[in-house]
Design an enzyme around this catalytic site. Structure first.
Site: not given
Ligand code: PGA
Length: 241
Positions: A93, A10, A201, A222, A159, A165
């Site tokens: 995304h 990101k 996550s 992420g 996702e 996140g």
């Molecule tokens: P995350 O993000 O692992 O922080 O949940 C995943 C993503 O946005 O692809």
């Protein structure tokens, strides 16, 4: 089949930080048997590609332009990305959809652009686990796969927005049917069964139960990829299970 672990960094890490991160990753994951990819910001792709050149670690972007070239201020084309060594592109995304208004139509154009340069599209599908999820996934697949080259591979990532996140990942029994429907419907449209990843996550602890799900071909990560040791651990656990 080796599982994917794709790091979506990101808008984190400067170019200097990426170089340090990449050198550690290269050393730590020399023998790791997963399909690992790192997607930094556009400004670090060239440098990262040089560092990863003789390794099995792939380099990708977090976005790609929907048009080939021309007066599109601020955009980065597939040809430019290919030229600096990008091998894959995360497309659609949920943060792109939410903050920058990306629609399925735009996602479709971006897939076509990536394919035109033989960049592997890693296409994110919106999945909320609601009652109409089967129809929603089929609609998205119909929309984003219009006119794509069926001879070239496409990877999908499911996702759940609420899991990104937040530290809360989805239960296997909820992910499994969504992966199944994505694989079977995409096969119906593409003629082959694509790899389908889970994202939301995923870290070195939450990944353990998800790894029991045989249909899941890996992860889009992420938060847990920001720390080089945590990401190393996640890749190793994935490769060894
Ligand atoms: P995350 O993000 O692992 O922080 O949940 C995943 C993503 O946005 O692809």
């Amino acid at each position: 089949m080796k599982k994917w672990v794709i790091a979506n960094l990101k808008m984190n890490k400067t170019n200097t930080e990426i170089c340090e991160y990449a050198l550690s990753l290269k050393k730590n994951l020399k023998k790791c048997d997963a399909r690992i990819a790192v997607c930094p910001s556009f400004v670090s792709i060239s440098e990262l590609a040089k560092i990863m050149k003789k390794t099995k670690i792939l380099v990708g972007s977090q976005n790609i332009a929907a048009n080939e070239q021309g007066a599109y201020t601020g955009e980065v084309s597939a040809k430019m990305l290919k030229d600096v060594g990008s091998q894959l592109a995360i497309i659609g995304h949920s943060e792109r959809r939410r903050y920058y208004g990306e629609t399925d139509e735009i996602v479709n154009k971006k897939i076509l652009m990536a394919q035109s340069q033989d960049i592997l599209p890693v296409v994110c599908l919106v999945y909320d686990g609601g009652d109409s999820y089967q129809e929603d996934l089929k609609n998205q697949l119909n929309n984003v796969l219009q006119g794509v080259d069926k001879q070239k591979p496409i990877v999908f990532a499911l996702e759940p927005v609420w899991a990104i996140g937040t530290g809360k990942s989805m239960a296997n029994e909820d992910i499994e049917p969504a992966i199944d429907i994505t694989k079977s419907y995409a096969k119906h449209l593409l003629g082959y069964e694509p790899d389908v990843l889970y994202g939301g996550s995923v870290n070195s602890v939450s990944v353990v139960p998800i790894l029991r799900m045989k249909q899941c071909d890996g992860f889009l990560v992420g938060t847990a990829c920001k720390d080089v040791l945590e990401f190393t651990k996640l890749c190793e656990i994935t490769a060894n299970n």
